[in-house]
Design a protein around this motif. Structure first.
Motif, PDB file in Angstrom:
ATOM      1  N   ARG A  65      32.369  40.121 -14.393  1.00 15.05           N
ATOM      2  CA  ARG A  65      33.546  40.323 -15.071  1.00 15.05           C
ATOM      3  C   ARG A  65      33.691  41.320 -16.249  1.00 15.05           C
ATOM      4  N   GLU A  66      32.368  41.469 -16.704  1.00 18.96           N
ATOM      5  CA  GLU A  66      32.116  42.777 -17.919  1.00 18.96           C
ATOM      6  C   GLU A  66      32.576  44.245 -17.041  1.00 18.96           C
ATOM      7  N   LEU A  67      31.729  44.532 -15.979  1.00 23.56           N
ATOM      8  CA  LEU A  67      31.793  45.582 -15.084  1.00 23.56           C
ATOM      9  C   LEU A  67      33.424  45.818 -14.719  1.00 23.56           C
ATOM     10  N   ILE A  68      33.867  44.771 -14.035  1.00 28.08           N
ATOM     11  CA  ILE A  68      35.265  44.789 -13.634  1.00 28.08           C
ATOM     12  C   ILE A  68      36.351  45.283 -14.864  1.00 28.08           C
ATOM     13  N   ALA A  69      36.100  44.558 -15.895  1.00 27.56           N
ATOM     14  CA  ALA A  69      36.868  44.927 -16.970  1.00 27.56           C
ATOM     15  C   ALA A  69      36.639  46.258 -17.504  1.00 27.56           C
ATOM     16  N   GLU A  70      35.383  46.796 -17.742  1.00 24.01           N
ATOM     17  CA  GLU A  70      35.191  48.026 -18.172  1.00 24.01           C
ATOM     18  C   GLU A  70      35.691  49.115 -17.180  1.00 24.01           C
ATOM     19  N   MET A  71      35.628  49.008 -15.900  1.00 25.44           N
ATOM     20  CA  MET A  71      36.068  49.942 -14.763  1.00 25.44           C
ATOM     21  C   MET A  71      37.754  49.913 -14.854  1.00 25.44           C
ATOM     22  N   ALA A 101      33.226  32.095  -9.179  1.00 23.56           N
ATOM     23  CA  ALA A 101      33.453  31.990 -10.456  1.00 23.56           C
ATOM     24  C   ALA A 101      34.336  33.473 -10.915  1.00 23.56           C
ATOM     25  N   VAL A 102      33.823  34.566  -9.889  1.00 19.76           N
ATOM     26  CA  VAL A 102      34.325  36.087 -10.442  1.00 19.76           C
ATOM     27  C   VAL A 102      36.006  36.149  -9.760  1.00 19.76           C
ATOM     28  N   VAL A 103      35.929  35.631  -8.550  1.00 16.02           N
ATOM     29  CA  VAL A 103      37.158  35.707  -7.624  1.00 16.02           C
ATOM     30  C   VAL A 103      37.549  37.167  -7.658  1.00 16.02           C
ATOM     31  N   PRO A 104      36.625  37.988  -7.168  1.00 16.39           N
ATOM     32  CA  PRO A 104      37.076  39.790  -7.147  1.00 16.39           C
ATOM     33  C   PRO A 104      37.983  39.849  -6.030  1.00 16.39           C
ATOM     34  N   GLN A 105      38.344  41.207  -6.196  1.00 10.89           N
ATOM     35  CA  GLN A 105      39.277  41.744  -4.940  1.00 10.89           C
ATOM     36  C   GLN A 105      38.544  41.767  -3.807  1.00 10.89           C
ATOM     37  N   MET A 106      37.244  42.201  -3.898  1.00 15.49           N
ATOM     38  CA  MET A 106      36.401  42.795  -2.753  1.00 15.49           C
ATOM     39  C   MET A 106      34.931  41.906  -3.068  1.00 15.49           C
TER      40      MET A 106
END
Length: 273
Positions: A65-71, A101-106
């Protein structure tokens, strides 16, 4: 007609460290910075790993989640694929728990891992149904033509939903010293790939030759330090973004161009956020 090719950048992976290459990113900040350079070079998707306190491979929802937020802070609309790689550490249940827990796009998922060597199809079925409900785009990773046949069989049986059409062929996993060559693609091409969005990645210095063989056959590419540190001329690359730039230059000679994130989203049918 010029064809759009999706380039996925894999800048770190699970095993390499800065002892392998000083520019290999391990922190969230460094990974986001290298991802930005890869996008600028022509990549449309980041294949993301995160590392723990000792730079070890971890499936950590908080770090993802931290990486996704930063990107996202650096540029909205970019495509991020998180890995669920077990690396001999995580169980299928733990892999699933992280992604839920993340529910990412991909996300990428090794079919052999989620099915416990194809012996527990029900766990896989339930997970893939959840992915459909939450619109999580899954790339199914297979390491051999035999595993590809399992993927096709699982789709036919409904264990993998019919809408799951993205698959990654890993070339050279069983070769001596993990050195792939373009001929490793041939067994995969013996299967019916009609309707699939298929990618190739490869180990070693022939990475670009391997992914170009795939592109010429109608596929897409994943390149980066996860599997290879070398340019086609044998020189060590400065970074994964350098490998992306080299591939983009080669694409021009075969009437292809790198798809931007918007085009890749359309080609792969990925939900917007």
């Amino acid at each position: 007609m010029t064809r759009d090719v999706v380039i996925m950048a894999a800048p770190n992976g699970a095993r390499k460290t800065k002892l392998d290459h000083a520019a290999l990113p391990v922190s969230v900040e460094d990974t986001a910075s290298e991802a930005a350079r890869c996008y600028a070079a022509g990549a449309s998707v980041l294949h993301a790993h995160v590392r723990g306190e000792n730079d070890e491979h971890v499936l950590d929802a908080g770090l993802y989640r931290e990486l996704i937020a930063e990107m996202t802070r650096r540029g909205r609309g970019r495509l991020i694929q998180v890995t669920s790689a077990a690396v001999g550490i995580y169980t299928p249940e733990e892999q699933v728990a992280c992604l839920q827990a993340v529910v990412p796009q991909m996300a990428s998922m090794c079919l052999r891992e989620i099915s416990s060597n194809f012996e527990q199809a029900e766990i896989a079925r339930e997970f893939f149904e959840w992915c459909d409900e939450r619109e999580v785009h899954i790339q199914h990773i297979v390491f051999s033509a035999e595993e590809l046949q399992h993927f096709l069989d699982y789709r036919e049986r409904g264990i993998i939903p019919a809408g799951h059409r993205c698959v990654l062929f890993v070339l050279g996993r069983y070769n001596v010293n993990f050195q792939s060559n373009p001929a490793d693609l041939e067994p995969f091409l013996q299967h019916d790939l009609d309707g699939l969005d298929w990618f190739t990645c490869a180990f070693g210095s022939q990475e670009q030759a391997c992914v170009m063989a795939a592109i010429n056959a109608g596929g897409h590419a994943r390149v980066g330090f996860e599997n290879n540190l070398y340019l086609p001329n044998g020189e060590m690359a400065a970074s994964t973004s350098t490998l992306v730039s080299s591939l983009v230059d080669t694409l021009q000679a075969v009437d292809c161009r790198p798809a931007d994130s918007t085009r890749a989203r359309h080609l792969l049918d990925i939900r917007s956020v």
